[in-house]
Structure formats: structure tokens, C-alpha cells
Design an enzyme around this catalytic site. Sequence first.
Site, PDB file in Angstrom:
ATOM      1  N   ALA A   1       0.792  -1.124   0.198  1.00 59.29           N
ATOM      2  CA  ALA A   1       0.119   0.007  -0.160  1.00 59.29           C
ATOM      3  C   ALA A   1       0.845   1.308  -0.088  1.00 59.29           C
ATOM      4  O   ALA A   1       1.832   1.290   0.534  1.00 59.29           O
ATOM      5  CB  ALA A   1      -0.824   0.091   1.102  1.00 59.29           C
ATOM      6  N   LYS A   2       0.321   2.421  -0.793  1.00 61.02           N
ATOM      7  CA  LYS A   2       1.075   3.493  -0.519  1.00 61.02           C
ATOM      8  C   LYS A   2       0.199   4.202   0.823  1.00 61.02           C
ATOM      9  O   LYS A   2      -0.587   5.098   0.412  1.00 61.02           O
ATOM     10  CB  LYS A   2       0.994   4.494  -1.745  1.00 61.02           C
ATOM     11  N   ALA A   3       0.707   3.873   1.919  1.00 58.49           N
ATOM     12  CA  ALA A   3      -0.076   4.182   3.050  1.00 58.49           C
ATOM     13  C   ALA A   3       0.792   5.121   3.963  1.00 58.49           C
ATOM     14  O   ALA A   3       1.790   5.039   4.014  1.00 58.49           O
ATOM     15  CB  ALA A   3      -0.276   3.105   3.950  1.00 58.49           C
TER      16      ALA A   3
END
Length: 295
Positions: free
Chosen positions: A158-160
Amino acid sequence: MALLPFDQRDGYIWMNGSLVAWRDAKLHVLSHGLHYASCVFEGERAYGGRIFKSTEHSERFKNSARVLDFEIPYSVAELDAIKQSVVDVNNFTSCYVRPVAWRGSEMMAVAAQNSTINVAVAVWDWPSMFDVEQKMKGIRLDIAEYRRPDPRTAPCAAKAAGLYMICTISKHRAERRGYADAMMLDWEGRVAECTGANIFFTVGGVIHTPIADCFLDGITRRTVIELARRRGIEVIERRIQPEELSGFEECFISGTGAEVTPVSEIGPYSFTPGAISRAMIDDYSAEVQPRQKAA
Ligand code: PMP
């Protein structure tokens, strides 16, 4: 000149279904996204008025949210249209595009099953580094103390927001030590990526890059691999040990922000930006230009 703070600019931000005046795009201090990092985002660039690989970014955005166990309440096509409308209404042709989604204020504990999902899209000016000669001098990288986490300990696909905690700490440390950025190793001590960009090395006309299985598989990374192969350059994705760095000739990083940027030094290792870095800079800047429709 001091940068104008991001909450004190003019223009429009799209937020939860409508365009709002830039300075009014606010959230409450009691937001799950802020306290518990239930927040995902994207980083994209528009060139000549069109967002490069917008759909791939929208897909990754929705996927990042699913990894964090929430659903962004807009389709990929809707997100593409929203992003383009924000670029257009702010009268930008070339700019950075930042979609962000976060859990709201209904529940303020670890569990947040019933929280509403908020979505916003902002755009701002972030010039590309056009001066290729300047770029070809290369940037200097520190080696970070923090490592990319084991995929069993963090949702690394994820680009979290939460994953950037170690990136900000590492980048600050690098800057204090006089470097532009830091290269991070992975949880097993192999070369991984930088704090906001992927990394490539060359030797004997071949490009080597780490396998993106415990860090972000950048959309720029995938583009660079495709462009290199289109040129007939072999690209090998493999495990790279830090000790191997002394055997590489060129090094460059890739990312929406960095685009393709050569590296001259990583800690004790030196590189000489050369023909492959130059070719990838040129191919990438040609690739991002909006396609002319065939007559
Ligand atoms: N790794 C990290 C940690 C990043 O923040 C970024 C920038 N989004 C990248 C890699 C490169 O990704 P992309 O090419 O999709 O911008």
C-alpha cells in the site's frame, strides 16, 4: 524565499464530492486518519495538462485502501475524471497531483469499522528538474538506519501514510548529514529503495534493480523498466546485497517526484552518471508528454 504553507494557498481542492476553496479544505483534529494512520495517498504528475498514467495511479489508490481494509467510494473512472477536473480548474498544465483518502471522525479507537471514508484531491506546482546537465552530476545518498519492514509486519504493497514514518526520519537524518536522500535496505539487509523513490544500478550495459516485494513497486519504476527493454537494454530484477554496490558503474533513482535522477554516491560507494542514466532521463521525459492524436 520561504515556501507558502500548503494550507495558505489559493485555488480549489476537491473534497468529498465537491470543489472547495483551497483554504477551506479542512478536517477535524479528531480524525482516525490522523491518529491511527488509516490514510492512503497517491503522488502523480500532470504534463501538458494530462496526468501521466492516471488510471494506474487510481487503481493503486483503491488497492492501497483495500489493503488498509477500507473501500474508496469512487470508481477508477470517477477518480480519473475528478483528478483531471482539479488540474483543469486550477489552470495547471504541469503540476503534482495528490489524491488522499482517510477514515473520519465517527470512531476514535483502534477499531473504526463504521467510519466514513473521506477523499480529497489537491494539485500544486512542483517543477521537474529540467536542467539535464545539472541532473547528470548526480545526487548523494546516505544509507538509512531504518529498514523496509518485513511484509509480515507492515502492509508494504500500500502507499499508506503510516509507512512514511521511517522515511521522514531517515530523510531528515540524511539531510542533516549533508546528503540529498537515503537509500534504505530491506528487513533482510538487501538494497531496497529510497525514502520516496526506487533505485537502479548498471554494470556492463545491463540494468539491475531490487525485486519490489517489500516496498512500493513504483509506477515510474515499471515505466523505466519498460522503456529500457524497449531500447534493448536488459533489466534484471533480483536481490542486491549492499556489498555489491562497489561493482556497479551507474546508479539512478525513479519516482513521480524524482522522475529519473542519477546518483553519484551512496555512503562509501561512488558512481559515474553515464549513457544509460542519460538515456532513461530522455526516454522518460519523452514518454510523459501527452500523446498527440494520430491525424
Ligand atoms: N517508493 C516510495 C517509498 C515512494 O514514496 C515512491 C513515490 N510514490 C516511490 C517508491 C516511487 O513510486 P512512483 O514511481 O509510483 O511515484
